[in-house]
Design a protein around this motif. Sequence first.
Motif, mmCIF file in Angstrom:
data_model
loop_
_atom_site.group_PDB
_atom_site.id
_atom_site.type_symbol
_atom_site.label_atom_id
_atom_site.label_comp_id
_atom_site.label_asym_id
_atom_site.label_seq_id
_atom_site.Cartn_x
_atom_site.Cartn_y
_atom_site.Cartn_z
ATOM 1 N N PHE A 87 -23.773 50.772 -39.856
ATOM 2 C CA PHE A 87 -24.392 51.801 -40.411
ATOM 3 C C PHE A 87 -25.675 51.396 -41.097
ATOM 4 N N VAL A 88 -27.072 51.980 -40.774
ATOM 5 C CA VAL A 88 -28.073 51.435 -41.522
ATOM 6 C C VAL A 88 -28.788 52.352 -42.072
ATOM 7 N N ARG A 89 -29.233 52.106 -43.501
ATOM 8 C CA ARG A 89 -29.999 53.271 -44.104
ATOM 9 C C ARG A 89 -31.536 53.132 -44.122
ATOM 10 N N GLY A 90 -32.017 54.044 -43.673
ATOM 11 C CA GLY A 90 -33.473 54.203 -43.597
ATOM 12 C C GLY A 90 -34.208 53.367 -42.757
ATOM 13 N N ASP A 91 -35.413 52.707 -42.762
ATOM 14 C CA ASP A 91 -36.064 52.300 -41.645
ATOM 15 C C ASP A 91 -35.660 50.695 -41.570
ATOM 16 N N TYR A 92 -34.708 50.145 -42.230
ATOM 17 C CA TYR A 92 -34.259 48.649 -42.092
ATOM 18 C C TYR A 92 -33.691 48.333 -40.712
ATOM 19 N N ARG A 93 -34.457 47.144 -40.345
ATOM 20 C CA ARG A 93 -34.212 46.501 -39.134
ATOM 21 C C ARG A 93 -33.240 45.423 -39.125
ATOM 22 N N PRO A 94 -31.949 45.538 -38.729
ATOM 23 C CA PRO A 94 -31.102 44.287 -38.962
ATOM 24 C C PRO A 94 -31.423 43.023 -37.958
ATOM 25 N N PRO A 95 -31.309 41.933 -38.553
ATOM 26 C CA PRO A 95 -31.946 40.757 -37.880
ATOM 27 C C PRO A 95 -31.134 40.463 -36.400
ATOM 28 N N ALA A 96 -31.393 39.913 -35.630
ATOM 29 C CA ALA A 96 -30.914 39.626 -34.287
ATOM 30 C C ALA A 96 -30.262 38.243 -34.499
ATOM 31 N N VAL A 97 -30.783 37.499 -35.497
ATOM 32 C CA VAL A 97 -30.365 36.179 -35.784
ATOM 33 C C VAL A 97 -29.999 35.759 -37.241
ATOM 34 N N GLU B 19 -24.384 49.598 -32.448
ATOM 35 C CA GLU B 19 -23.118 48.811 -31.847
ATOM 36 C C GLU B 19 -23.528 47.329 -31.981
ATOM 37 N N GLY B 20 -22.945 46.553 -32.373
ATOM 38 C CA GLY B 20 -23.281 45.156 -32.410
ATOM 39 C C GLY B 20 -22.303 44.247 -31.651
ATOM 40 N N ARG B 21 -23.004 43.309 -31.126
ATOM 41 C CA ARG B 21 -22.118 42.168 -30.314
ATOM 42 C C ARG B 21 -22.474 40.802 -30.985
ATOM 43 N N LEU B 22 -21.650 40.194 -31.693
ATOM 44 C CA LEU B 22 -21.956 39.061 -32.283
ATOM 45 C C LEU B 22 -21.352 37.713 -31.773
ATOM 46 N N TYR B 23 -22.149 36.624 -31.677
ATOM 47 C CA TYR B 23 -22.145 35.431 -30.707
ATOM 48 C C TYR B 23 -22.436 34.189 -31.825
ATOM 49 N N ASN B 24 -21.338 33.504 -32.367
ATOM 50 C CA ASN B 24 -21.587 32.444 -33.058
ATOM 51 C C ASN B 24 -22.190 31.148 -32.099
ATOM 52 N N HIS B 25 -23.340 30.612 -32.418
ATOM 53 C CA HIS B 25 -24.004 29.256 -31.766
ATOM 54 C C HIS B 25 -23.436 28.040 -32.349
ATOM 55 N N ASP B 26 -22.521 28.178 -33.168
ATOM 56 C CA ASP B 26 -22.046 26.599 -33.668
ATOM 57 C C ASP B 26 -20.521 26.974 -34.173
ATOM 58 N N TYR B 27 -19.736 25.979 -34.471
ATOM 59 C CA TYR B 27 -18.419 26.163 -34.932
ATOM 60 C C TYR B 27 -18.427 26.985 -36.223
ATOM 61 N N LYS C 61 -18.934 29.589 -44.241
ATOM 62 C CA LYS C 61 -18.878 28.361 -45.312
ATOM 63 C C LYS C 61 -20.097 27.339 -45.093
ATOM 64 N N LYS C 62 -20.320 27.199 -43.665
ATOM 65 C CA LYS C 62 -21.408 26.457 -43.566
ATOM 66 C C LYS C 62 -22.734 26.764 -42.938
ATOM 67 N N GLY C 63 -22.814 28.074 -42.906
ATOM 68 C CA GLY C 63 -24.034 28.716 -42.440
ATOM 69 C C GLY C 63 -24.136 28.799 -41.078
ATOM 70 N N CYS C 64 -23.124 29.138 -40.112
ATOM 71 C CA CYS C 64 -23.274 29.092 -38.815
ATOM 72 C C CYS C 64 -24.170 29.959 -38.250
ATOM 73 N N PRO C 65 -25.218 29.409 -37.343
ATOM 74 C CA PRO C 65 -26.047 30.179 -36.827
ATOM 75 C C PRO C 65 -25.409 31.396 -35.870
ATOM 76 N N ILE C 66 -25.709 32.664 -36.074
ATOM 77 C CA ILE C 66 -25.225 33.651 -35.227
ATOM 78 C C ILE C 66 -26.569 34.550 -34.519
ATOM 79 N N ARG C 67 -26.000 35.130 -33.505
ATOM 80 C CA ARG C 67 -26.895 36.113 -32.843
ATOM 81 C C ARG C 67 -26.173 37.233 -32.403
ATOM 82 N N VAL C 68 -26.883 38.402 -32.714
ATOM 83 C CA VAL C 68 -26.316 39.818 -32.530
ATOM 84 C C VAL C 68 -27.216 40.539 -31.639
ATOM 85 N N CYS C 69 -26.352 41.080 -30.678
ATOM 86 C CA CYS C 69 -27.119 41.818 -29.518
ATOM 87 C C CYS C 69 -26.803 43.313 -29.846
#
Length: 259
Positions: A160-170, A35-43, A175-183
Amino acid sequence: MRPMPMWLSIGWSRKDSPEMYKMIDLEKAGYSLLEGRLYNHDYLWFSSTEIAKVSSTWPAIHNYALSYSLSQYSHGVYRGNCPRYEDDLASMPLYTTPAISPVVTRTTITLNAVDDLTLRTDSGGKINTPNLGKRVTLDPCFELPQSGRRLELGYLFFCFVRGDYRPPAVARLGKKGCPIRVCWKGIESPQAFLLDEAVVPAHPVNPLDISGEVLSYDPIILPPHMLFRRAEIRGDWFVRVDGGMVLLPKRIRHEIGRT
């Protein structure tokens, strides 16, 4: 006799839930559910609609964009100019549901058009032709995790994640590459069931992920393909998470069936 696929050979039935007659153990099939909770740290801006030089961003994130971002997949190299989402998604280690935020504020930015080559507004000789436009963006969103308190802000989705992949937290998004953080929060022993009864998932749904019957839906027109903000689905696969239901995407079920 033809052997049954692994995910069907562990079928299960219960007297108190006669509708649950088939089950997929996602961990045994090589998948984990987060379960992911996404926060955008810019517009955040990705132009959900464009009307009369006004580009608006809706508080719903398409699961294709989210899968590309969290897979850290920038782009594929192909012949021609058309995107090839199916080829790209098949090579990614994860697949998400769409994300949505119940509470969000937006900011409108007025801008003047610039020349793509010179990045100036006065290109084109001595003729003054201002070309004003507006961009409606999603405001930055923050929330501090606290012990014993459930996160409520941000954009909720499931991955849904396959295998041993670890999704990034950042990561970056839009379009402008807004930085996001995911809990992230791991779902223990995720199991999917085929349910004949009508179910409303706890998240928006991409109609391309549905294999059951759609009884009703509330559409969101969002490129590259529309989403259902709320859908009532019957005869499909779901994972029970904290009392809610998460739709098992059709592409994930087909991938498990091939293993």
